[in-house]
Scaffold this active site. Structure first.
Site, PDB file in Angstrom:
ATOM      1  N   GLN A 290      37.182  27.492  36.724  1.00  0.00           N
ATOM      2  CA  GLN A 290      38.258  28.427  36.358  1.00  0.00           C
ATOM      3  C   GLN A 290      39.201  28.527  37.556  1.00  0.00           C
ATOM      4  O   GLN A 290      38.748  28.827  38.661  1.00  0.00           O
ATOM      5  CB  GLN A 290      37.604  29.773  36.050  1.00  0.00           C
ATOM      6  CG  GLN A 290      38.535  30.905  35.730  1.00  0.00           C
ATOM      7  CD  GLN A 290      37.778  32.225  35.623  1.00  0.00           C
ATOM      8  OE1 GLN A 290      36.643  32.344  36.092  1.00  0.00           O
ATOM      9  NE2 GLN A 290      38.387  33.224  35.021  1.00  0.00           N
TER      10      GLN A 290
ATOM     11  N   SER B  13      42.649  32.666  40.208  1.00  0.00           N
ATOM     12  CA  SER B  13      42.990  33.436  41.405  1.00  0.00           C
ATOM     13  C   SER B  13      43.828  32.614  42.377  1.00  0.00           C
ATOM     14  O   SER B  13      43.676  31.392  42.477  1.00  0.00           O
ATOM     15  CB  SER B  13      41.718  33.878  42.133  1.00  0.00           C
ATOM     16  OG  SER B  13      40.886  34.602  41.272  1.00  0.00           O
TER      17      SER B  13
ATOM     18  N   SER C 129      34.978  28.812  41.441  1.00  0.00           N
ATOM     19  CA  SER C 129      33.535  28.541  41.499  1.00  0.00           C
ATOM     20  C   SER C 129      33.213  27.145  40.996  1.00  0.00           C
ATOM     21  O   SER C 129      33.720  26.730  39.952  1.00  0.00           O
ATOM     22  CB  SER C 129      32.771  29.551  40.634  1.00  0.00           C
ATOM     23  OG  SER C 129      32.926  30.840  41.135  1.00  0.00           O
TER      24      SER C 129
ATOM     25  N   GLU D 192      34.032  37.160  29.318  1.00  0.00           N
ATOM     26  CA  GLU D 192      33.334  37.059  30.587  1.00  0.00           C
ATOM     27  C   GLU D 192      32.628  38.365  30.924  1.00  0.00           C
ATOM     28  O   GLU D 192      31.461  38.394  31.257  1.00  0.00           O
ATOM     29  CB  GLU D 192      34.327  36.679  31.693  1.00  0.00           C
ATOM     30  CG  GLU D 192      33.659  36.526  33.058  1.00  0.00           C
ATOM     31  CD  GLU D 192      34.601  35.949  34.117  1.00  0.00           C
ATOM     32  OE1 GLU D 192      35.825  36.034  33.945  1.00  0.00           O
ATOM     33  OE2 GLU D 192      34.080  35.424  35.121  1.00  0.00           O
TER      34      GLU D 192
ATOM     35  N   ASN E 294      34.924  45.999  40.255  1.00  0.00           N
ATOM     36  CA  ASN E 294      34.457  47.227  39.603  1.00  0.00           C
ATOM     37  C   ASN E 294      35.474  48.367  39.740  1.00  0.00           C
ATOM     38  O   ASN E 294      35.515  49.245  38.874  1.00  0.00           O
ATOM     39  CB  ASN E 294      33.091  47.630  40.153  1.00  0.00           C
ATOM     40  CG  ASN E 294      31.980  46.761  39.588  1.00  0.00           C
ATOM     41  OD1 ASN E 294      32.255  45.716  39.000  1.00  0.00           O
ATOM     42  ND2 ASN E 294      30.733  47.189  39.754  1.00  0.00           N
ATOM     43  N   GLU E 295      36.290  48.315  40.795  1.00  0.00           N
ATOM     44  CA  GLU E 295      37.326  49.350  40.911  1.00  0.00           C
ATOM     45  C   GLU E 295      38.309  49.199  39.753  1.00  0.00           C
ATOM     46  O   GLU E 295      38.699  50.190  39.120  1.00  0.00           O
ATOM     47  CB  GLU E 295      38.078  49.230  42.249  1.00  0.00           C
ATOM     48  CG  GLU E 295      37.251  49.615  43.482  1.00  0.00           C
ATOM     49  CD  GLU E 295      36.180  48.593  43.811  1.00  0.00           C
ATOM     50  OE1 GLU E 295      36.388  47.390  43.565  1.00  0.00           O
ATOM     51  OE2 GLU E 295      35.114  49.004  44.323  1.00  0.00           O
TER      52      GLU E 295
HETATM   53  C1  LIG Z   1      31.393  34.858  43.556  1.00  0.00           C
HETATM   54  C2  LIG Z   1      32.809  34.811  43.101  1.00  0.00           C
HETATM   55  C3  LIG Z   1      33.206  33.839  42.198  1.00  0.00           C
HETATM   56  C4  LIG Z   1      34.526  33.753  41.793  1.00  0.00           C
HETATM   57  N1  LIG Z   1      34.879  32.739  40.941  1.00  0.00           N
HETATM   58  C5  LIG Z   1      36.192  32.603  40.579  1.00  0.00           C
HETATM   59  C6  LIG Z   1      36.599  31.496  39.774  1.00  0.00           C
HETATM   60  O1  LIG Z   1      35.777  30.669  39.381  1.00  0.00           O
HETATM   61  N2  LIG Z   1      37.894  31.373  39.464  1.00  0.00           N
HETATM   62  C7  LIG Z   1      38.835  32.275  39.877  1.00  0.00           C
HETATM   63  O2  LIG Z   1      39.999  32.136  39.535  1.00  0.00           O
HETATM   64  N3  LIG Z   1      38.485  33.329  40.661  1.00  0.00           N
HETATM   65  C8  LIG Z   1      37.180  33.518  41.032  1.00  0.00           C
HETATM   66  N4  LIG Z   1      36.806  34.565  41.843  1.00  0.00           N
HETATM   67  C9  LIG Z   1      37.845  35.475  42.352  1.00  0.00           C
HETATM   68  C10 LIG Z   1      37.837  36.838  41.708  1.00  0.00           C
HETATM   69  O3  LIG Z   1      38.370  36.805  40.447  1.00  0.00           O
HETATM   70  C11 LIG Z   1      38.604  37.776  42.646  1.00  0.00           C
HETATM   71  O4  LIG Z   1      37.832  37.910  43.789  1.00  0.00           O
HETATM   72  C12 LIG Z   1      38.869  39.136  42.080  1.00  0.00           C
HETATM   73  O5  LIG Z   1      39.786  39.062  41.043  1.00  0.00           O
HETATM   74  C13 LIG Z   1      39.393  40.097  43.151  1.00  0.00           C
HETATM   75  O6  LIG Z   1      40.493  39.565  43.826  1.00  0.00           O
HETATM   76  P1  LIG Z   1      40.507  39.472  45.418  1.00  0.00           P
HETATM   77  O7  LIG Z   1      39.260  38.847  45.857  1.00  0.00           O
HETATM   78  O8  LIG Z   1      41.784  38.845  45.809  1.00  0.00           O
HETATM   79  O9  LIG Z   1      40.461  40.963  45.915  1.00  0.00           O
HETATM   80  P2  LIG Z   1      41.692  41.981  45.970  1.00  0.00           P
HETATM   81  O10 LIG Z   1      42.381  42.001  44.676  1.00  0.00           O
HETATM   82  O11 LIG Z   1      42.462  41.734  47.194  1.00  0.00           O
HETATM   83  O12 LIG Z   1      40.916  43.346  46.086  1.00  0.00           O
HETATM   84  C14 LIG Z   1      40.411  43.840  47.302  1.00  0.00           C
HETATM   85  C15 LIG Z   1      39.860  45.222  47.029  1.00  0.00           C
HETATM   86  O13 LIG Z   1      40.909  46.081  46.596  1.00  0.00           O
HETATM   87  C16 LIG Z   1      40.572  46.684  45.367  1.00  0.00           C
HETATM   88  N5  LIG Z   1      41.763  46.918  44.557  1.00  0.00           N
HETATM   89  C17 LIG Z   1      42.796  46.067  44.333  1.00  0.00           C
HETATM   90  N6  LIG Z   1      43.673  46.645  43.519  1.00  0.00           N
HETATM   91  C18 LIG Z   1      43.195  47.862  43.195  1.00  0.00           C
HETATM   92  C19 LIG Z   1      43.657  48.935  42.362  1.00  0.00           C
HETATM   93  N7  LIG Z   1      44.801  48.875  41.702  1.00  0.00           N
HETATM   94  N8  LIG Z   1      42.894  50.053  42.257  1.00  0.00           N
HETATM   95  C20 LIG Z   1      41.721  50.135  42.937  1.00  0.00           C
HETATM   96  N9  LIG Z   1      41.245  49.169  43.730  1.00  0.00           N
HETATM   97  C21 LIG Z   1      41.984  48.038  43.865  1.00  0.00           C
HETATM   98  C22 LIG Z   1      39.630  45.706  44.717  1.00  0.00           C
HETATM   99  O14 LIG Z   1      38.829  46.361  43.746  1.00  0.00           O
HETATM  100  C23 LIG Z   1      38.831  45.236  45.916  1.00  0.00           C
HETATM  101  O15 LIG Z   1      37.844  46.159  46.222  1.00  0.00           O
HETATM  102  C24 LIG Z   1      35.486  34.684  42.272  1.00  0.00           C
HETATM  103  C25 LIG Z   1      35.099  35.668  43.164  1.00  0.00           C
HETATM  104  C26 LIG Z   1      33.776  35.735  43.586  1.00  0.00           C
HETATM  105  C27 LIG Z   1      33.383  36.797  44.570  1.00  0.00           C
END
Ligand SMILES: Cc1cc2nc3c(=O)[nH]c(=O)nc-3n(C[C@H](O)[C@H](O)[C@H](O)COP(=O)(O)OP(=O)(O)OC[C@H]3O[C@@H](n4cnc5c(N)ncnc54)[C@H](O)[C@@H]3O)c2cc1C
Lengths: 351, 387
Positions: free
Chosen positions: B126, B129, B161, B244, B370-371
Site C-alpha cells: 500500500q 503515506s 509495508s 482495514e 488512535n488519536e
Molecule cells: C507498522 C506500520 C505500517 C505502516 N504501513 C503502511 C503502508 O503499508 N502504507 C502506507 O501508506 N502507510 C503505512 N503506514 C503509515 C501510517 O499510515 C501512518 O503512520 C499514519 O497514517 C500516521 O501518519 P504519520 O506517521 O505521518 O504520523 P503523523 O500524522 O505525523 O502523526 C503524529 C502524531 O500526531 C497525531 N495527530 C496528527 N493529527 C492529529 C489530529 N488532527 N488530532 C489529534 N492527533 C493528531 C497522530 O495521532 C500521531 O500521534 C504504516 C505505519 C506503521 C507504523
C-alpha cells in the site's frame, strides 16, 4: 529538613551531563552501533577520570565517602542519553559491594585504573559488557567470589537493546578468590539489589524526561492539517500525562537515594516504590514519544526506540514489578503508617 | 438470536482443521520482513493455501475463493490461527485491495489482478503515506500526469509495508494538478520493479526492514491501472480504510490464540507471579473474548444487510490497545529474560513475545492513528462538534 541538592551535587551532575553531551550524542551512538563498537574505550576513559566510581566507597577504602544523593542525578544523566557503558552499575553497585567485601585490591583497580568489574547477581543474570570487564563477581552456594577475566566463561546473550551487549558469565567451581562467605553473602546481595534498583530507577527517570522532551520537540515542529500536531489536545494530553508520572516519580527516586538499601522495611519499600514509579513513568513516556512521532517513532530514524528498549531492560532487572510490590506490601501491611512516617528513621549504617 | 454453530458450520470447521493439520509447516518460516528468503517462504505458503482453496474463502469462486459468508470466514480464521499458520504476506492485497477492487474495479481489472493476487504470484503493498501526508492523507503531493493513454507518476511515498520485496503497489496520486485536499486524487496501481522507481528500505523498531520508501521519478503505467474514476481516489481509499480498520485486518482469532498462549505462560510461571499479573492475564483473556463477540455481532449484522460505519474506528482502538496490554502481561512474566532475543542461549521459553510486544506498539499508529480514530468516534458516532 532540606529536600534540595547541594551545590556540589548539582555541579557533579552538570559535569557528567556536559561530558555525555559531548561524547554520547545520538550521532556518535549511531556511528558506533553501525561499527558494532558501542562500548567506547575513550568515553569510558573520560568517564572514569571523573572519579565517579568512588562516590559510594568510604574514604578509608579510597573512595569519596559520599552517598546516593551524589550519584542519583548522574545516573539520571546517563539514562537520558542511553549510555552504553555500565558506569552506573560500577559506581552504584559494584564499587560499594567490593568495599563492603573488603576486596581492596580489586577496588583499587576500579578506583585507580578505571578497571571495569561486573556483577552477575541472581536478579540480573545477564551482564552488560562482561566482555570488557577485567573481572566478575559471581555468586554460588559458598558466597561471592571474584574471578579474573581469563578464568571466566562468557556466553553472548543477544538482547533487544542495541546499546548493551549481554552475556551469561560463569567459571569453574574453584576459580577466583572468595570475597564473601555464605553467611554474609545474602545481606551483601540484598544491598546490591537495593542499590541496583535505585540507580536503575534514576536512569529510567532520566530516560523518561528525555522521551517527553523528544515528543515535545517533535510536536512543535511536525505539521499535519496545516498546523503543528502539538496544537491537538490529544497530543498535549498524552505528553502532559507522561510528565505528571515523571513529576511523581522524581521525588520518590531522590528521597530513596539518601537511604541505606537494607536499613529496614521502610527504606526497602521506598526504593521499590522509586523503582516502580520510575519504570511506569519511563515506559509511558517512551510509548507516548513513539505515538507522538507516528510511524517515524516505530523506525530507527529517531531515538525513541533506544529509550523504549533500555526501559524494557531496566524495568525487568533487579527484581520484577511483583518482587517490588511484595516489598511494599510488607511495609504497608506490617509497618507503621501515618504522616509522621514519611521519612524512614531506620538506622543508617555503612558496611 | 441463536449463538450456536449449525452442523454445516461445524463440519466446515472440521474440514479447515484437518487441512491445516496436514499443511501448516511444523517449523514456522522466517519473518517476511527479515530477509528475501523469509518473504519468499511466505509467498510459497500463500500458494499452498491457494491450491487447497483456502487463500481467501470469502472471495467469489471465479477469483479463487469459496464464496463463503463472514461467519465461515471467522471460523476459518479461528482454525488458521489455532493451527499456528504463517502471517499473510499478501494481506494488503487480499484484505484491502482485493475487496476494494471487487467493489470499484472494472471486469478487466478483476480478471487481470485478482487471480494472481489470490495465488500469491503478485504480492501487494500500500503506497498512500508521504513524508508530509500521514494522518493528513489529503495532503498527498505525488502526481500522476496524464500523457495519452499513460499516467506518469512522480513523488515520494513512505512507510510502505513489505514494499521492499513486494511486486505491486496501490498508490494515491494527484491526477488533477490544480486540485487541493480530497479532490483530484486517484488510486493507481503500479509495479514495484519498473524504470524510474527506487525503493529504499527503512528499518523498523525490531531492526528488520519492514517498510520501504518509494521514490517515483516519471514512472509510466497504462491508464487502465487506475482503479475507479479519475478524482474518485479519496472516496475509494476511505472505503478501503474501512475494511482495514473494520473486520478484515485483525480477526479476533489472532488475539484469542495470543490470550491462550498468555494463559499458558502464566500457568508455567504462576509461582513467581502476583495478583497484578494474574489480573492482567485475566483481563487480556476477557478482552479477546469481548472482541470476538463484537465481531460476531458485526458479521451477523453485515450478513443481514447492514453496513460498517464508525465501529471500524471503535474496533481499531480496542484491538490495538488490547494487543499491547496482552503483550505487556507476557513481558512482565518473563522478568529478566524479557529483553533477550529468542535465539539467546539463556532465553528459555521467551518465544516471540518481545517481537510481538514491539509490533503491538505500532497498532495505535498504522491504519489511522488512535488519536484520529477517537476524533472520528467523537464527531461521527457521538455527534460532538467538529472544530
Ligand atoms: C507498522 C506500520 C505500517 C505502516 N504501513 C503502511 C503502508 O503499508 N502504507 C502506507 O501508506 N502507510 C503505512 N503506514 C503509515 C501510517 O499510515 C501512518 O503512520 C499514519 O497514517 C500516521 O501518519 P504519520 O506517521 O505521518 O504520523 P503523523 O500524522 O505525523 O502523526 C503524529 C502524531 O500526531 C497525531 N495527530 C496528527 N493529527 C492529529 C489530529 N488532527 N488530532 C489529534 N492527533 C493528531 C497522530 O495521532 C500521531 O500521534 C504504516 C505505519 C506503521 C507504523
Amino acid at each position: 529538613m532540606d529536600f534540595t541538592f547541594t551545590e556540589e551535587q548539582a555541579m557533579m551532575a552538570d559535569v557528567a551531563r556536559e561530558l555525555l553531551a559531548a561524547k554520547c550524542d545520538t550521532a556518535t551512538l549511531r556511528r558506533q552501533m553501525a561499527e558494532d563498537a558501542v562500548f567506547d574505550d575513550a568515553r569510558w576513559q573520560a568517564l572514569s577520570e571523573l572519579g565517579l566510581q568512588g562516590i559510594l566507597v568510604p574514604e578509608e577504602a579510597g573512595g569519596l565517602g559520599l552517598g546516593g544523593a551524589d550519584l542519583v542525578q548522574v545516573a539520571q544523566a546517563c539514562g537520558a542519553v542511553c549510555l552504553p557503558e555500565p558506569l552506573v552499575d560500577l559506581a552504584g553497585v559494584v564499587a560499594p559491594l567490593l568495599a563492603e567485601c573488603g576486596a581492596s585490591d580489586a577496588l583499587a583497580r576500579v578506583l585507580e585504573d578505571g578497571a571495569l568489574i561486573v556483577l552477575a547477581h541472581p536478579l540480573t543474570p545477564f551482564v552488560a559488557f562482561a566482555d570488557k570487564a577485567k573481572a566478575a563477581i559471581l555468586c554460588d552456594d559458598d558466597g561471592l567470589r571474584l574471578v579474573q577475566r581469563a578464568d571466566l566463561t562468557l556466553t553472548a546473550e543477544p538482547g533487544i537493546d542495541p546499546l548493551r551487549n549481554l552475556f551469561s558469565v560463569s567459571a569453574e567451581p574453584g576459580a577466583g578468590e572468595r570475597i564473601a562467605g555464605p553467611d554474609t553473602a545474602p545481606a551483601l546481595l540484598a544491598r546490591a539489589a537495593g542499590r541496583g534498583a535505585l540507580f536503575a530507577a534514576a536512569q529510567m527517570l532520566g530516560s523518561a524526561q528525555a522521551c517527553v522532551d523528544l515528543g515535545v520537540a517533535y510536536a512543535q515542529e511536525r505539521k499535519q492539517f496545516g498546523r503543528p500536531i502539538g496544537v491537538n489536545q490529544a497530543i498535549k494530553h498524552h505528553l502532559a500525562t507522561a510528565q505528571v508520572k515523571i513529576e511523581f516519580a522524581r521525588p520518590v527516586v531522590h528521597a530513596a537515594a539518601v537511604l541505606e538499601p537494607d536499613a529496614g522495611p521502610q527504606s526497602r519499600a521506598r526504593i521499590s516504590h522509586a523503582r516502580l514509579a520510575a519504570a511506569e513513568a519511563a515506559d509511558l513516556a517512551a510509548r507516548t514519544a513513539m505515538q507522538v512521532h507516528g510511524a517515524m517513532g516505530y523506525s530507527w530514524e529517531v531515538d525513541v526506540h533506544f529509550h523504549l528498549k533500555r526501559t524494557l531492560a531496566l524495568s525487568s532487572l533487579w527484581g520484577t514489578a511483583e518482587h517490588h510490590r511484595k516489598i511494599i506490601a510488607a511495609r504497608v501491611f506490617d509497618g507503621p503508617l501515618g504522616p509522621d512516617q514519611t521519612f524512614p528513621q531506620e538506622r543508617h549504617h555503612h558496611g | 438470536m441463536d449463538l450456536s454453530y449449525t452442523p454445516e458450520q461445524q463440519a466446515f470447521r472440521a474440514e479447515v482443521r484437518d487441512w491445516m493439520r496436514a499443511h501448516v509447516p511444523a517449523e514456522p518460516p522466517a519473518s517476511f520482513d527479515g530477509s528475501l528468503e523469509g518473504f519468499e517462504a511466505h509467498r510459497e505458503w500463500e500458494k499452498t493455501l491457494h491450491e487447497g482453496g483456502w487463500g481467501m474463502v470469502t472471495w467469489p469462486k471465479e477469483y479463487g475463493g469459496r464464496d463463503l459468508d463472514l461467519i465461515r470466514w471467522l471460523i476459518f480464521e479461528e482454525e488458521y490461527y489455532a493451527a499456528g499458520a504463517p502471517l499473510r504476506v499478501n494481506q494488503n492485497g487480499i484484505f484491502l485491495l482485493g475487496p476494494t477492487m471487487m467493489e470499484y474495479g472494472s471486469d478487466a481489472q478483476k480478471a487481470r489482478f485478482l487471480p494472481p493476487m489470490a495465488r500469491g504470484d503478485e504480492i501487494w503493498a500500500q503506497a498512500w503515506s508521504e513524508p508530509q501526508a500521514g494522518s493528513d492523507l489529503a495532503a498527498v503531493r505525488a502526481k500522476a500526469r496524464r500523457e495519452g493513454d499513460e499516467y506518469v507518476l512522480s513523488g515520494h511515498k513512505i512507510w510502505s509495508s513489505r514494499a521492499v520485496n513486494a511486486d505491486w503497489a496501490f498508490g494515491l496520486f494527484r491526477t488533477d494538478p490544480e486540485s487541493e485536499r480530497h479532490k483530484g486524487l486517484s488510486l493507481i496501481l503500479f509495479p514495484l520493479d519498473t524504470p524510474g522507481l527506487t525503493r529504499q528500505p527503512i528499518a523498523q523498531i525490531n531492526g528488520e526492514t519492514g517498510f520501504a520508501e518509494l521514490f517515483l521519478d516519471e514512472v509510466r503505467v497504462p491508464v487502465e491501472n487506475r482503479l475507479g474514476e479519475e478524482g474518485e481516489g479519496w472516496a475509494i481509499c476511505m472505503a478501503t480504510a474501512g475494511f482495514e480498520r473494520g473486520l478484515m485486518l485483525r480477526s479476533p482469532a489472532r488475539f484469542q490464540v495470543a490470550a491462550k498462549q498468555l494463559v499458558e505462560l502464566y500457568q508455567a510461571h504462576a509461582d513467581d507471579c502476583g495478583p497484578a499479573t494474574r489480573d492482567a492475564v485475566l483481563q487480556a483473556w476477557m478482552d479477546a473474548d469481548a472482541y470476538a463477540l463484537s465481531i460476531y455481532a458485526t458479521a451477523s449484522r453485515l450478513i443481514a444487510g447492514g453496513s460498517i460505519g464508525a465501529e471500524a474506528s471503535v474496533n481499531k482502538i480496542f484491538w490495538s490497545e488490547m494487543d499491547i496490554a496482552l503483550h505487556r502481561a507476557a513481558i512482565s512474566i518473563l522478568g529478566a529474560r524479557a529483553e533477550l532475543m529468542p535465539a539467546a542461549p539463556g532465553a528459555g521459553d521467551v518465544g516471540d513475545w518481545l517481537d510481538g510486544y514491539l509490533f503491538s506498539l505500532a497498532g495505535p499508529i498504522y491504519a489511522g492513528t488512535n488519536e484520529i480514530q477517537r476524533n472520528i468516534i467523537a464527531e461521527r458516532m457521538l455527534g460532538l462538534p467538529r472544530k
